[in-house]
Design an enzyme around this catalytic site. Structure first.
Site, PDB file in Angstrom:
ATOM      1  N   SER A 125     -45.333  13.880 -29.006  1.00  0.00           N
ATOM      2  CA  SER A 125     -43.830  14.367 -28.146  1.00  0.00           C
ATOM      3  C   SER A 125     -43.818  13.784 -26.567  1.00  0.00           C
ATOM      4  CB  SER A 125     -43.933  15.734 -27.936  1.00  0.00           C
ATOM      5  OG  SER A 125     -43.480  16.307 -27.466  1.00  0.00           O
ATOM      6  N   TYR A 150     -47.489  24.882 -26.175  1.00  0.00           N
ATOM      7  CA  TYR A 150     -47.780  23.643 -27.043  1.00  0.00           C
ATOM      8  C   TYR A 150     -47.710  22.203 -26.988  1.00  0.00           C
ATOM      9  CZ  TYR A 150     -44.802  20.582 -30.246  1.00  0.00           C
ATOM     10  OH  TYR A 150     -44.207  19.289 -30.762  1.00  0.00           O
ATOM     11  N   LYS A 154     -50.450  18.347 -27.387  1.00  0.00           N
ATOM     12  CA  LYS A 154     -49.798  17.424 -27.257  1.00  0.00           C
ATOM     13  C   LYS A 154     -50.624  16.531 -26.642  1.00  0.00           C
ATOM     14  CE  LYS A 154     -47.297  18.046 -31.469  1.00  0.00           C
ATOM     15  NZ  LYS A 154     -47.812  17.532 -32.319  1.00  0.00           N
TER      16      LYS A 154
HETATM   17  P1  NAD Z   1     -41.774  21.779 -39.290  1.00  0.00           P
HETATM   18  O1  NAD Z   1     -42.534  23.035 -38.459  1.00  0.00           O
HETATM   19  O2  NAD Z   1     -40.305  21.865 -40.241  1.00  0.00           O
HETATM   20  O3  NAD Z   1     -43.094  21.138 -39.734  1.00  0.00           O
HETATM   21  C1  NAD Z   1     -44.662  20.880 -39.519  1.00  0.00           C
HETATM   22  C2  NAD Z   1     -45.532  21.820 -41.307  1.00  0.00           C
HETATM   23  O4  NAD Z   1     -46.479  21.651 -40.921  1.00  0.00           O
HETATM   24  C3  NAD Z   1     -44.488  22.580 -41.839  1.00  0.00           C
HETATM   25  O5  NAD Z   1     -44.600  22.036 -43.307  1.00  0.00           O
HETATM   26  C4  NAD Z   1     -46.028  23.587 -42.514  1.00  0.00           C
HETATM   27  O6  NAD Z   1     -45.896  24.618 -42.954  1.00  0.00           O
HETATM   28  C5  NAD Z   1     -47.217  22.741 -41.530  1.00  0.00           C
HETATM   29  N1  NAD Z   1     -48.087  23.343 -40.979  1.00  0.00           N
HETATM   30  C6  NAD Z   1     -48.117  23.890 -40.303  1.00  0.00           C
HETATM   31  N2  NAD Z   1     -49.656  24.508 -39.771  1.00  0.00           N
HETATM   32  C7  NAD Z   1     -50.144  24.043 -40.913  1.00  0.00           C
HETATM   33  C8  NAD Z   1     -51.602  24.207 -40.837  1.00  0.00           C
HETATM   34  N3  NAD Z   1     -52.349  24.393 -40.080  1.00  0.00           N
HETATM   35  N4  NAD Z   1     -51.984  22.916 -42.067  1.00  0.00           N
HETATM   36  C9  NAD Z   1     -51.279  22.677 -43.330  1.00  0.00           C
HETATM   37  N5  NAD Z   1     -49.398  22.159 -42.614  1.00  0.00           N
HETATM   38  C10 NAD Z   1     -49.501  23.098 -42.040  1.00  0.00           C
HETATM   39  O7  NAD Z   1     -41.808  20.988 -38.040  1.00  0.00           O
HETATM   40  P2  NAD Z   1     -41.351  19.475 -37.452  1.00  0.00           P
HETATM   41  O8  NAD Z   1     -39.986  19.936 -36.972  1.00  0.00           O
HETATM   42  O9  NAD Z   1     -41.406  18.805 -39.071  1.00  0.00           O
HETATM   43  O10 NAD Z   1     -42.735  18.730 -37.226  1.00  0.00           O
HETATM   44  C11 NAD Z   1     -43.407  17.838 -37.367  1.00  0.00           C
HETATM   45  C12 NAD Z   1     -44.228  17.270 -36.209  1.00  0.00           C
HETATM   46  O11 NAD Z   1     -43.816  16.761 -35.495  1.00  0.00           O
HETATM   47  C13 NAD Z   1     -44.977  18.507 -35.593  1.00  0.00           C
HETATM   48  O12 NAD Z   1     -46.721  18.117 -35.415  1.00  0.00           O
HETATM   49  C14 NAD Z   1     -43.942  18.933 -34.113  1.00  0.00           C
HETATM   50  O13 NAD Z   1     -45.251  19.483 -32.932  1.00  0.00           O
HETATM   51  C15 NAD Z   1     -43.454  17.578 -34.264  1.00  0.00           C
HETATM   52  N6  NAD Z   1     -42.792  17.861 -33.546  1.00  0.00           N
HETATM   53  C16 NAD Z   1     -41.476  17.966 -33.699  1.00  0.00           C
HETATM   54  C17 NAD Z   1     -40.263  18.349 -32.675  1.00  0.00           C
HETATM   55  C18 NAD Z   1     -39.214  18.993 -33.054  1.00  0.00           C
HETATM   56  O14 NAD Z   1     -38.703  18.907 -32.175  1.00  0.00           O
HETATM   57  N7  NAD Z   1     -38.966  18.911 -34.230  1.00  0.00           N
HETATM   58  C19 NAD Z   1     -40.010  17.410 -31.150  1.00  0.00           C
HETATM   59  C20 NAD Z   1     -41.524  16.837 -31.103  1.00  0.00           C
HETATM   60  C21 NAD Z   1     -42.619  16.759 -31.635  1.00  0.00           C
END
Ligand code: NAD
Ligand code: UDP
Length: 338
Positions: A125, A150, A154
Protein backbone atom coordinates in the site's frame (compact mmCIF):
# COMPACT_ATOMS: atom_id res chain seq x y z
CA UNK A 1 0.49 -20.35 -18.45
CA UNK A 2 0.90 -20.98 -14.75
CA UNK A 3 -0.89 -22.31 -11.67
CA UNK A 4 -1.48 -19.39 -9.35
CA UNK A 5 -2.44 -19.55 -5.69
CA UNK A 6 -4.44 -16.44 -4.78
CA UNK A 7 -4.78 -15.84 -1.04
CA UNK A 8 -7.71 -13.55 -0.26
CA UNK A 9 -9.03 -14.16 -3.78
CA UNK A 10 -12.68 -13.97 -2.67
CA UNK A 11 -12.29 -10.31 -1.66
CA UNK A 12 -12.69 -7.09 -3.62
CA UNK A 13 -9.35 -6.80 -5.41
CA UNK A 14 -8.74 -10.56 -5.33
CA UNK A 15 -11.94 -11.43 -7.21
CA UNK A 16 -11.18 -8.92 -9.99
CA UNK A 17 -7.64 -10.29 -10.22
CA UNK A 18 -8.89 -13.90 -10.43
CA UNK A 19 -11.02 -12.89 -13.39
CA UNK A 20 -8.04 -11.28 -15.17
CA UNK A 21 -5.88 -14.33 -14.42
CA UNK A 22 -8.48 -16.69 -15.89
CA UNK A 23 -8.87 -14.42 -18.90
CA UNK A 24 -5.09 -14.55 -19.39
CA UNK A 25 -5.23 -18.38 -19.41
CA UNK A 26 -3.86 -19.12 -15.92
CA UNK A 27 -5.14 -21.80 -13.56
CA UNK A 28 -6.40 -20.21 -10.34
CA UNK A 29 -6.59 -21.68 -6.85
CA UNK A 30 -8.17 -19.34 -4.29
CA UNK A 31 -7.36 -19.71 -0.59
CA UNK A 32 -9.60 -17.56 1.62
CA UNK A 33 -11.24 -17.86 5.04
CA UNK A 34 -14.25 -15.82 3.78
CA UNK A 35 -14.03 -13.48 6.79
CA UNK A 36 -14.50 -10.55 4.41
CA UNK A 37 -14.94 -12.27 1.07
CA UNK A 38 -17.74 -14.16 -0.58
CA UNK A 39 -18.11 -17.50 -2.35
CA UNK A 40 -20.72 -15.86 -4.55
CA UNK A 41 -18.10 -13.46 -5.94
CA UNK A 42 -16.07 -16.47 -7.10
CA UNK A 43 -19.10 -18.10 -8.72
CA UNK A 44 -19.66 -14.88 -10.63
CA UNK A 45 -15.98 -14.69 -11.63
CA UNK A 46 -16.29 -18.20 -13.11
CA UNK A 47 -19.38 -17.18 -15.07
CA UNK A 48 -17.75 -14.02 -16.40
CA UNK A 49 -14.62 -15.93 -17.42
CA UNK A 50 -16.60 -18.90 -18.69
CA UNK A 51 -13.99 -20.96 -16.93
CA UNK A 52 -13.57 -22.53 -13.51
CA UNK A 53 -11.23 -21.99 -10.59
CA UNK A 54 -10.55 -24.04 -7.47
CA UNK A 55 -11.52 -22.75 -4.05
CA UNK A 56 -10.01 -23.87 -0.75
CA UNK A 57 -11.50 -22.40 2.41
CA UNK A 58 -8.72 -21.86 4.91
CA UNK A 59 -6.82 -19.40 7.05
CA UNK A 60 -3.30 -18.22 6.27
CA UNK A 61 -2.48 -18.44 9.98
CA UNK A 62 -2.81 -22.22 9.77
CA UNK A 63 0.40 -23.82 8.48
CA UNK A 64 -1.18 -27.26 7.95
CA UNK A 65 -3.96 -25.90 5.76
CA UNK A 66 -1.42 -23.99 3.67
CA UNK A 67 0.94 -26.95 3.38
CA UNK A 68 -1.94 -29.12 2.18
CA UNK A 69 -2.66 -26.71 -0.66
CA UNK A 70 0.96 -26.80 -1.80
CA UNK A 71 0.87 -30.62 -1.61
CA UNK A 72 -2.41 -30.92 -3.52
CA UNK A 73 -1.58 -28.46 -6.30
CA UNK A 74 1.52 -27.83 -8.38
CA UNK A 75 1.73 -24.08 -7.63
CA UNK A 76 4.01 -21.86 -9.74
CA UNK A 77 3.42 -18.51 -8.04
CA UNK A 78 1.40 -16.83 -5.29
CA UNK A 79 -0.55 -13.58 -5.25
CA UNK A 80 -1.05 -12.64 -1.60
CA UNK A 81 -4.11 -10.48 -0.84
CA UNK A 82 -5.34 -12.12 2.38
CA UNK A 83 -5.37 -9.89 5.42
CA UNK A 84 -7.28 -7.30 7.38
CA UNK A 85 -7.42 -3.76 6.04
CA UNK A 86 -9.49 -1.38 8.21
CA UNK A 87 -7.21 1.41 9.45
CA UNK A 88 -9.47 2.48 12.36
CA UNK A 89 -10.01 -1.09 13.53
CA UNK A 90 -6.25 -1.72 13.46
CA UNK A 91 -5.88 0.98 16.12
CA UNK A 92 -8.40 -0.82 18.38
CA UNK A 93 -7.15 -4.39 17.96
CA UNK A 94 -3.49 -4.21 16.89
CA UNK A 95 -2.65 -7.76 17.91
CA UNK A 96 -5.36 -9.19 15.66
CA UNK A 97 -3.88 -7.21 12.76
CA UNK A 98 -0.35 -8.41 13.56
CA UNK A 99 -1.67 -11.98 13.73
CA UNK A 100 -3.58 -12.04 10.41
CA UNK A 101 -1.28 -9.80 8.41
CA UNK A 102 2.22 -10.44 9.76
CA UNK A 103 1.99 -13.91 11.36
CA UNK A 104 -0.29 -15.14 8.54
CA UNK A 105 2.18 -13.88 5.91
CA UNK A 106 5.07 -15.61 7.68
CA UNK A 107 3.15 -18.93 7.61
CA UNK A 108 2.49 -18.45 3.91
CA UNK A 109 6.15 -17.67 3.10
CA UNK A 110 7.26 -20.70 5.12
CA UNK A 111 4.87 -22.98 3.21
CA UNK A 112 6.07 -21.50 -0.09
CA UNK A 113 9.69 -22.08 0.84
CA UNK A 114 8.96 -25.65 1.93
CA UNK A 115 7.21 -26.33 -1.37
CA UNK A 116 9.94 -24.67 -3.44
CA UNK A 117 7.65 -21.88 -4.70
CA UNK A 118 9.49 -18.55 -4.76
CA UNK A 119 7.47 -16.23 -7.02
CA UNK A 120 5.23 -13.85 -5.13
CA UNK A 121 3.14 -10.76 -5.77
CA UNK A 122 2.31 -8.97 -2.52
CA UNK A 123 -0.52 -6.46 -1.93
CA UNK A 124 1.23 -3.53 -0.36
CA UNK A 125 0.00 0.00 0.00
CA UNK A 126 1.06 3.60 -0.55
CA UNK A 127 0.81 3.89 3.23
CA UNK A 128 4.41 2.58 3.47
CA UNK A 129 5.67 5.98 2.28
CA UNK A 130 4.54 7.31 5.67
CA UNK A 131 4.04 10.95 6.53
CA UNK A 132 7.47 12.32 5.71
CA UNK A 133 7.62 11.88 1.94
CA UNK A 134 6.26 14.48 -0.51
CA UNK A 135 3.98 13.39 -3.39
CA UNK A 136 4.36 12.18 -6.05
CA UNK A 137 5.71 9.11 -4.28
CA UNK A 138 8.56 7.30 -6.00
CA UNK A 139 9.47 3.71 -5.22
CA UNK A 140 13.03 4.41 -4.13
CA UNK A 141 12.08 7.03 -1.53
CA UNK A 142 13.10 5.94 1.96
CA UNK A 143 10.01 4.48 3.61
CA UNK A 144 8.82 5.86 6.93
CA UNK A 145 6.65 4.55 9.70
CA UNK A 146 2.92 4.73 8.82
CA UNK A 147 0.78 6.38 11.48
CA UNK A 148 -1.51 3.37 12.00
CA UNK A 149 -1.14 -0.33 12.78
CA UNK A 150 -2.55 -1.52 9.46
CA UNK A 151 0.10 0.46 7.57
CA UNK A 152 2.73 -0.79 9.99
CA UNK A 153 1.92 -4.41 9.03
CA UNK A 154 2.45 -3.58 5.34
CA UNK A 155 5.81 -1.97 6.09
CA UNK A 156 6.95 -4.93 8.20
CA UNK A 157 5.94 -7.46 5.52
CA UNK A 158 7.70 -5.45 2.80
CA UNK A 159 10.87 -5.32 4.88
CA UNK A 160 10.73 -9.05 5.64
CA UNK A 161 10.35 -9.80 1.95
CA UNK A 162 13.32 -7.58 1.03
CA UNK A 163 15.48 -9.42 3.55
CA UNK A 164 14.29 -12.85 2.38
CA UNK A 165 15.17 -11.97 -1.23
CA UNK A 166 18.60 -10.70 -0.17
CA UNK A 167 19.31 -13.92 1.72
CA UNK A 168 18.07 -16.35 -0.94
CA UNK A 169 18.31 -15.54 -4.64
CA UNK A 170 15.54 -17.98 -5.51
CA UNK A 171 12.90 -15.50 -4.31
CA UNK A 172 11.27 -13.28 -6.89
CA UNK A 173 8.93 -10.81 -5.23
CA UNK A 174 6.75 -7.96 -6.46
CA UNK A 175 5.61 -5.37 -3.94
CA UNK A 176 2.62 -3.63 -5.49
CA UNK A 177 1.93 -0.38 -3.66
CA UNK A 178 -1.70 0.38 -4.34
CA UNK A 179 -3.08 3.88 -4.11
CA UNK A 180 -6.90 4.14 -3.74
CA UNK A 181 -8.68 1.27 -5.54
CA UNK A 182 -12.29 2.02 -6.59
CA UNK A 183 -14.72 0.95 -9.33
CA UNK A 184 -15.94 -2.47 -10.31
CA UNK A 185 -16.04 -4.80 -13.29
CA UNK A 186 -18.12 -3.31 -16.16
CA UNK A 187 -20.63 -6.17 -15.91
CA UNK A 188 -21.73 -4.98 -12.45
CA UNK A 189 -21.41 -8.61 -11.30
CA UNK A 190 -18.48 -8.19 -8.92
CA UNK A 191 -17.48 -5.23 -6.78
CA UNK A 192 -16.65 -3.99 -3.31
CA UNK A 193 -18.95 -5.33 -0.60
CA UNK A 194 -17.78 -4.05 2.78
CA UNK A 195 -19.34 -5.52 5.91
CA UNK A 196 -20.95 -2.95 8.24
CA UNK A 197 -20.39 0.77 7.85
CA UNK A 198 -17.83 1.42 5.10
CA UNK A 199 -14.58 3.07 6.18
CA UNK A 200 -13.56 4.02 2.68
CA UNK A 201 -14.91 6.91 0.68
CA UNK A 202 -16.19 5.16 -2.47
CA UNK A 203 -18.43 2.49 -0.90
CA UNK A 204 -19.75 5.15 1.46
CA UNK A 205 -20.70 7.36 -1.50
CA UNK A 206 -22.46 4.51 -3.33
CA UNK A 207 -24.33 3.46 -0.17
CA UNK A 208 -25.58 7.06 0.26
CA UNK A 209 -26.61 7.04 -3.41
CA UNK A 210 -28.62 3.81 -2.97
CA UNK A 211 -30.24 5.09 0.24
CA UNK A 212 -28.51 2.77 2.72
CA UNK A 213 -26.81 5.79 4.40
CA UNK A 214 -28.30 9.21 4.97
CA UNK A 215 -25.44 11.45 3.92
CA UNK A 216 -21.75 11.61 3.20
CA UNK A 217 -19.53 13.35 5.74
CA UNK A 218 -16.49 14.91 4.12
CA UNK A 219 -13.72 14.78 6.69
CA UNK A 220 -12.07 18.20 6.66
CA UNK A 221 -12.33 21.07 4.19
CA UNK A 222 -9.50 23.27 5.38
CA UNK A 223 -6.57 21.27 4.00
CA UNK A 224 -3.92 23.03 1.90
CA UNK A 225 -5.32 21.53 -1.34
CA UNK A 226 -7.09 22.98 -4.38
CA UNK A 227 -10.57 22.91 -2.76
CA UNK A 228 -9.67 22.29 0.89
CA UNK A 229 -10.60 18.58 0.89
CA UNK A 230 -8.06 15.75 0.83
CA UNK A 231 -6.60 14.60 -2.47
CA UNK A 232 -6.01 10.96 -3.35
CA UNK A 233 -4.92 8.92 -6.35
CA UNK A 234 -7.94 6.77 -7.30
CA UNK A 235 -7.29 3.72 -9.44
CA UNK A 236 -9.85 1.51 -11.19
CA UNK A 237 -9.83 -1.98 -9.68
CA UNK A 238 -9.70 -3.62 -13.12
CA UNK A 239 -6.55 -1.63 -13.98
CA UNK A 240 -5.15 -2.72 -10.62
CA UNK A 241 -6.06 -6.36 -11.31
CA UNK A 242 -4.29 -6.20 -14.67
CA UNK A 243 -1.16 -4.88 -12.95
CA UNK A 244 -1.05 -8.15 -10.97
CA UNK A 245 -1.08 -10.26 -14.12
CA UNK A 246 1.81 -8.21 -15.55
CA UNK A 247 3.76 -8.26 -12.27
CA UNK A 248 3.29 -12.01 -12.15
CA UNK A 249 4.84 -12.58 -15.59
CA UNK A 250 7.65 -10.23 -14.65
CA UNK A 251 8.35 -12.19 -11.46
CA UNK A 252 8.19 -15.58 -13.15
CA UNK A 253 11.12 -14.37 -15.28
CA UNK A 254 13.20 -12.37 -12.77
CA UNK A 255 14.78 -12.54 -9.35
CA UNK A 256 14.95 -10.25 -6.33
CA UNK A 257 12.42 -7.97 -4.68
CA UNK A 258 11.05 -4.98 -6.57
CA UNK A 259 8.38 -2.40 -5.69
CA UNK A 260 5.93 -0.76 -8.11
CA UNK A 261 3.41 2.01 -7.47
CA UNK A 262 -0.02 1.25 -8.89
CA UNK A 263 -1.87 4.54 -9.23
CA UNK A 264 -2.78 6.98 -12.01
CA UNK A 265 -0.59 9.82 -10.75
CA UNK A 266 -3.54 12.27 -10.72
CA UNK A 267 -4.56 13.88 -7.41
CA UNK A 268 -8.38 13.94 -7.15
CA UNK A 269 -10.13 15.63 -4.23
CA UNK A 270 -12.91 14.16 -2.09
CA UNK A 271 -15.21 16.98 -3.19
CA UNK A 272 -14.36 16.25 -6.83
CA UNK A 273 -15.38 12.61 -6.26
CA UNK A 274 -18.77 13.66 -4.91
CA UNK A 275 -19.40 16.22 -7.67
CA UNK A 276 -18.21 13.99 -10.51
CA UNK A 277 -20.22 11.04 -9.17
CA UNK A 278 -23.36 13.21 -9.19
CA UNK A 279 -22.68 14.43 -12.72
CA UNK A 280 -21.75 11.07 -14.26
CA UNK A 281 -24.54 9.09 -12.62
CA UNK A 282 -27.30 11.72 -12.29
CA UNK A 283 -27.70 10.92 -8.57
CA UNK A 284 -27.49 13.42 -5.71
CA UNK A 285 -25.21 12.72 -2.73
CA UNK A 286 -26.43 14.63 0.36
CA UNK A 287 -23.23 15.84 2.01
CA UNK A 288 -21.98 17.64 5.10
CA UNK A 289 -18.55 18.90 6.00
CA UNK A 290 -17.23 17.29 9.17
CA UNK A 291 -14.10 17.41 11.30
CA UNK A 292 -10.84 16.12 9.89
CA UNK A 293 -10.34 12.37 10.40
CA UNK A 294 -7.36 11.64 12.58
CA UNK A 295 -4.31 10.41 10.67
CA UNK A 296 -5.41 11.58 7.19
CA UNK A 297 -2.69 13.14 5.03
CA UNK A 298 -3.77 16.18 2.95
CA UNK A 299 -2.67 14.69 -0.37
CA UNK A 300 -0.89 11.71 -1.81
CA UNK A 301 -0.46 10.39 -5.30
CA UNK A 302 1.87 8.19 -7.28
CA UNK A 303 4.67 8.60 -9.70
CA UNK A 304 3.58 5.59 -11.75
CA UNK A 305 6.37 5.73 -14.33
CA UNK A 306 8.24 2.66 -13.05
CA UNK A 307 5.21 0.39 -13.57
CA UNK A 308 4.82 1.81 -17.07
CA UNK A 309 8.49 1.40 -18.00
CA UNK A 310 9.14 -1.97 -16.38
CA UNK A 311 5.79 -3.79 -16.43
CA UNK A 312 4.27 -2.14 -19.49
CA UNK A 313 1.31 -1.23 -17.29
CA UNK A 314 -0.81 1.87 -17.81
CA UNK A 315 -4.24 2.65 -16.43
CA UNK A 316 -6.97 2.50 -19.09
CA UNK A 317 -9.95 3.74 -17.09
CA UNK A 318 -10.89 7.39 -16.42
CA UNK A 319 -12.28 8.88 -13.23
CA UNK A 320 -15.71 8.90 -14.89
CA UNK A 321 -15.39 5.16 -15.59
CA UNK A 322 -14.46 4.52 -11.95
CA UNK A 323 -17.51 6.37 -10.67
CA UNK A 324 -19.93 4.95 -13.25
CA UNK A 325 -18.72 1.40 -12.60
CA UNK A 326 -18.90 1.78 -8.80
CA UNK A 327 -22.50 2.94 -9.15
CA UNK A 328 -23.39 0.27 -11.69
CA UNK A 329 -22.20 -2.42 -9.23
CA UNK A 330 -24.06 -0.89 -6.26
CA UNK A 331 -27.26 -0.28 -8.26
CA UNK A 332 -27.46 -3.90 -9.41
CA UNK A 333 -26.45 -5.27 -6.00
CA UNK A 334 -28.01 -2.93 -3.42
CA UNK A 335 -27.05 -5.36 -0.64
CA UNK A 336 -23.79 -6.55 -2.13
CA UNK A 337 -23.45 -10.31 -2.54
CA UNK A 338 -25.98 -11.17 0.15
P1 NAD B 1 -10.88 -7.63 1.09
O1 NAD B 1 -11.14 -7.61 2.55
O2 NAD B 1 -12.02 -7.47 0.18
O3 NAD B 1 -10.09 -8.98 0.70
C1 NAD B 1 -9.25 -9.64 1.61
C2 NAD B 1 -9.63 -11.12 1.58
O4 NAD B 1 -8.77 -11.82 2.50
C3 NAD B 1 -11.06 -11.38 2.04
O5 NAD B 1 -11.72 -12.20 1.08
C4 NAD B 1 -10.92 -12.10 3.38
O6 NAD B 1 -11.95 -13.05 3.59
C5 NAD B 1 -9.56 -12.75 3.25
N1 NAD B 1 -8.85 -12.95 4.51
C6 NAD B 1 -8.67 -12.06 5.54
N2 NAD B 1 -7.95 -12.62 6.52
C7 NAD B 1 -7.64 -13.88 6.10
C8 NAD B 1 -6.91 -14.95 6.68
N3 NAD B 1 -6.35 -14.85 7.89
N4 NAD B 1 -6.79 -16.11 5.99
C9 NAD B 1 -7.38 -16.25 4.77
N5 NAD B 1 -8.09 -15.27 4.19
C10 NAD B 1 -8.21 -14.10 4.84
O7 NAD B 1 -9.77 -6.51 0.81
P2 NAD B 1 -9.27 -5.90 -0.56
O8 NAD B 1 -9.70 -4.49 -0.63
O9 NAD B 1 -9.56 -6.80 -1.68
O10 NAD B 1 -7.70 -5.88 -0.27
C11 NAD B 1 -6.87 -6.95 -0.65
C12 NAD B 1 -5.44 -6.65 -0.20
O11 NAD B 1 -5.02 -5.39 -0.73
C13 NAD B 1 -5.30 -6.55 1.32
O12 NAD B 1 -4.06 -7.12 1.69
C14 NAD B 1 -5.28 -5.06 1.56
O13 NAD B 1 -4.56 -4.71 2.72
C15 NAD B 1 -4.53 -4.56 0.31
N6 NAD B 1 -4.84 -3.16 0.00
C16 NAD B 1 -6.15 -2.77 -0.16
C17 NAD B 1 -6.43 -1.43 -0.42
C18 NAD B 1 -7.87 -0.97 -0.56
O14 NAD B 1 -8.11 0.24 -0.45
N7 NAD B 1 -8.84 -1.85 -0.81
C19 NAD B 1 -5.39 -0.51 -0.53
C20 NAD B 1 -4.07 -0.94 -0.39
C21 NAD B 1 -3.80 -2.27 -0.12
N1 UDP C 1 -13.39 10.30 3.44
C1 UDP C 1 -14.45 11.14 3.72
N2 UDP C 1 -15.61 10.59 4.15
C2 UDP C 1 -15.79 9.25 4.31
C3 UDP C 1 -14.69 8.38 4.00
C4 UDP C 1 -13.50 8.97 3.58
O1 UDP C 1 -14.32 12.36 3.59
O2 UDP C 1 -16.86 8.80 4.73
C5 UDP C 1 -12.12 10.89 2.95
C6 UDP C 1 -10.94 10.60 3.85
O3 UDP C 1 -10.86 11.57 4.86
C7 UDP C 1 -9.78 10.66 2.86
C8 UDP C 1 -10.38 10.20 1.54
O4 UDP C 1 -11.80 10.30 1.70
O5 UDP C 1 -9.35 11.99 2.73
C9 UDP C 1 -10.04 8.77 1.18
O6 UDP C 1 -10.30 7.95 2.32
P1 UDP C 1 -10.31 6.39 2.28
O7 UDP C 1 -10.59 5.91 3.67
O8 UDP C 1 -11.20 5.91 1.19
O9 UDP C 1 -8.83 6.00 1.84
P2 UDP C 1 -7.39 6.43 2.45
O10 UDP C 1 -6.84 7.44 1.52
O11 UDP C 1 -7.59 6.91 3.82
O12 UDP C 1 -6.64 5.15 2.36
Amino acid sequence: MANILVTGGAGYIGSHTCLELLNAGHEVIVFDNLSNGSGESLRRVEKLANNSLDFVQGDIRCQDELDRVFQNYQIDAVIHFAGLKAVGESQQIPLTYFDHNIAGSIQLFKSMQKAGVFSLVFSSSATVYGELNPSPYQEDMPLSLPNNNYGYTKLVIEQMLEKMALADARWSIALLRYFNPVGAHKSGQIGEDPRGIPNNLMPYVTQVAIGRREKLSIFGHDYPTKDGTCERDFIHVVDLAKAHVLALSNRLNNQGCRAWNIGTGAPISVLQIKETFEKVNGVQIPTEFAERRSGDLPAFYADASRAKNELGWQPQYTLEDMLADSWNWQKHNPNGFS
